[in-house]
Write a protein that holds these residues in place. Structure first.
Motif, mmCIF file in Angstrom:
data_model
loop_
_atom_site.group_PDB
_atom_site.id
_atom_site.type_symbol
_atom_site.label_atom_id
_atom_site.label_comp_id
_atom_site.label_asym_id
_atom_site.label_seq_id
_atom_site.Cartn_x
_atom_site.Cartn_y
_atom_site.Cartn_z
ATOM 1 N N LEU A 160 137.193 131.796 1.268
ATOM 2 C CA LEU A 160 137.327 130.615 1.549
ATOM 3 C C LEU A 160 136.401 130.019 2.492
ATOM 4 N N ASP A 161 136.345 130.699 3.665
ATOM 5 C CA ASP A 161 135.413 130.293 4.702
ATOM 6 C C ASP A 161 133.928 130.333 4.318
ATOM 7 N N MET A 162 133.697 131.200 3.417
ATOM 8 C CA MET A 162 132.140 131.219 2.871
ATOM 9 C C MET A 162 132.206 129.969 2.009
ATOM 10 N N TYR A 163 132.935 129.741 1.025
ATOM 11 C CA TYR A 163 133.116 128.638 0.561
ATOM 12 C C TYR A 163 132.784 127.208 1.123
ATOM 13 N N LYS A 164 133.680 127.237 2.062
ATOM 14 C CA LYS A 164 133.613 125.753 3.068
ATOM 15 C C LYS A 164 132.126 125.838 3.572
ATOM 16 N N LEU A 165 131.655 126.995 4.099
ATOM 17 C CA LEU A 165 130.015 126.911 4.682
ATOM 18 C C LEU A 165 129.216 126.393 3.601
#
Length: 138
Positions: free
Chosen positions: A58-63
């Motif tokens: 989810l952090d990669m998605y946010k980036l």
């Protein structure tokens, strides 16, 4: 002299068989609960590790997108591009939306209901009803 054939005396008596069955019953009674307890603990551990892994995804998605998926988009946003999202660079997860070790969908909420968290990602435990069985992101 008798001409009767001699009877072969090999084999187990009924008493010997009963003793072996009783010993096996005791062993199963002592070992089975411990094995089942370990299986339950292993599933909880797998759920915690999966939540951490999905948290990183989810952090990669946010980036890429600039924000976490909305509650309505849910974890499906990691597999399929949501409508209106142009900078999506997925799929972030191969195959289908991940499920917990008890084969229930993870509960995802954005924004979080808990202070200090951007979103909530929870497994609702073996029963699938949450409560004190719930396992959430840290």
């Amino acid at each position: 002299m008798s001409t009767r054939p001699r009877r072969d005396e090999t084999g187990f008596t009924l008493l010997e068989l009963l003793v072996v069955i009783a010993i096996l019953g005791l062993l199963i009674g002592l070992v089975a609960p411990a094995v089942l307890r370990q299986l339950g603990n292993a599933r909880v551990s797998v759920a915690k590790q999966s939540i951490e892994r999905i948290d990183s995804i989810l952090d990669m998605y946010k980036l890429d997108v600039g924000s976490y998926p909305t509650t309505d988009q849910g974890l499906r946003a990691l597999v399929e591009q949501p409508t209106g999202v142009t900078t999506w660079n997925g799929p972030y997860v191969k195959g289908a939306v991940p499920v917990d070790p008890w084969n229930h969908q993870y509960a995802y909420r954005d924004p979080s209901n808990r202070p200090g968290h951007d979103f909530d990602l929870c497994s609702e435990g073996p029963s699938g009803t949450g409560g004190n069985e719930e396992i959430c992101n840290q």
